[in-house]
Design a protein around this motif. Structure first.
Motif, PDB file in Angstrom:
ATOM      1  N   LYS A   5      33.897  38.807  57.044  1.00 16.27           N
ATOM      2  CA  LYS A   5      32.553  38.968  56.479  1.00 16.27           C
ATOM      3  C   LYS A   5      32.631  39.261  54.977  1.00 16.27           C
ATOM      4  O   LYS A   5      31.872  38.711  54.188  1.00 16.27           O
ATOM      5  CB  LYS A   5      31.818  40.087  57.219  1.00 16.27           C
ATOM      6  N   LYS A  42      37.032  40.702  61.855  1.00 18.03           N
ATOM      7  CA  LYS A  42      35.658  40.217  61.721  1.00 18.03           C
ATOM      8  C   LYS A  42      35.019  40.775  60.448  1.00 18.03           C
ATOM      9  O   LYS A  42      34.348  40.057  59.715  1.00 18.03           O
ATOM     10  CB  LYS A  42      34.843  40.618  62.943  1.00 18.03           C
ATOM     11  N   THR A 102      31.139  36.297  52.247  1.00 21.99           N
ATOM     12  CA  THR A 102      29.835  36.570  51.644  1.00 21.99           C
ATOM     13  C   THR A 102      30.032  37.049  50.218  1.00 21.99           C
ATOM     14  O   THR A 102      30.993  37.736  49.893  1.00 21.99           O
ATOM     15  CB  THR A 102      29.054  37.641  52.433  1.00 21.99           C
ATOM     16  N   ASP A 155      25.391  45.881  57.838  1.00 19.73           N
ATOM     17  CA  ASP A 155      25.859  45.312  56.575  1.00 19.73           C
ATOM     18  C   ASP A 155      24.820  45.685  55.537  1.00 19.73           C
ATOM     19  O   ASP A 155      23.758  45.084  55.462  1.00 19.73           O
ATOM     20  CB  ASP A 155      26.026  43.797  56.682  1.00 19.73           C
ATOM     21  N   ILE A 201      28.887  42.256  64.010  1.00 18.20           N
ATOM     22  CA  ILE A 201      28.581  43.074  62.842  1.00 18.20           C
ATOM     23  C   ILE A 201      27.251  43.761  63.140  1.00 18.20           C
ATOM     24  O   ILE A 201      26.230  43.110  63.321  1.00 18.20           O
ATOM     25  CB  ILE A 201      28.488  42.213  61.569  1.00 18.20           C
TER      26      ILE A 201
END
Length: 192
Positions: free
Chosen positions: A179, A175, A183, A24, A21
């Motif tokens: 995420k 992925k 989260t 973000d 990542i």
């Protein structure tokens, strides 16, 4: 000893090509943006970077394929993706930007005088293509064996015998999805 060296040689390429990542963040309009690292490929000698990008807003995720290059990408660019089952996915540009990037220059010495040329700026093109969940699932299931992108009056393309780009994009998609699922959705009201 030979076994250890062989294992290292097999494992190193996996980590070198791992999806990470890279972004973000919450945009000014409140949408959450997540991007994975890029995979670079040469299409007819021109280097292109491919990455999966997602915007989340109110629980809905918009998926995109981000393609960028120093090679010219026209405003009405079209991207063709040929899957392992010979199905062709046609993607039309959703957004295209052109920016200037500072390119490093190198100093050199002539006698006792050091000369440093000014920083050179280069055009950098980025195109955003919307991907449906259906297309992402097809890429994951069948893989990508050929890509073609329009460039001026011509196109650049690349074929693969083994799916590399499709696996990379599918893993990036998973992925990012992971995420989002692991989260908490950030909100202005959190911990207020």
């Amino acid at each position: 000893m030979k076994n250890i060296i062989l294992m290292l040689l097999l494992i190193i390429p996996i980590f070198c090509n791992a999806q990470k990542i890279s972004t973000d963040r919450i945009e000014d309009d409140g949408r959450r943006q997540i991007m994975c690292s890029t995979k670079e490929e040469k299409l007819d000698g021109a280097k292109y970077s491919f990455r999966v990008k997602a915007y989340e807003s109110y629980g809905y995720i918009d998926w995109y394929l981000l393609v960028s290059s120093f090679n010219y990408i026209p405003e009405n660019v079209t991207l063709l993706i040929k899957l392992g089952n010979d199905e062709v996915i046609t993607l039309y540009v959703n957004n295209r930007t052109e920016s200037k990037i500072d390119m490093p220059t190198y100093s050199y010495v002539i006698g006792n005088v050091a000369y440093s040329p000014p920083i050179r700026q280069a055009d950098y093109y980025t195109a955003l293509f919307e991907l449906s969940l259906d297309n992402l699932k097809k890429i994951e299931e069948h893989g990508i064996i050929k890509v073609r992108i329009s460039s001026r009056n011509s196109y650049n393309e690349k074929s693969w015998k083994k799916d590399k780009l499709g696996k990379y994009l599918a893993k990036s998609w998973r992925k990012i999805e992971e995420k989002y699922n692991t989260t908490e959705i950030k909100s202005i009201y959190n911990d207020f």
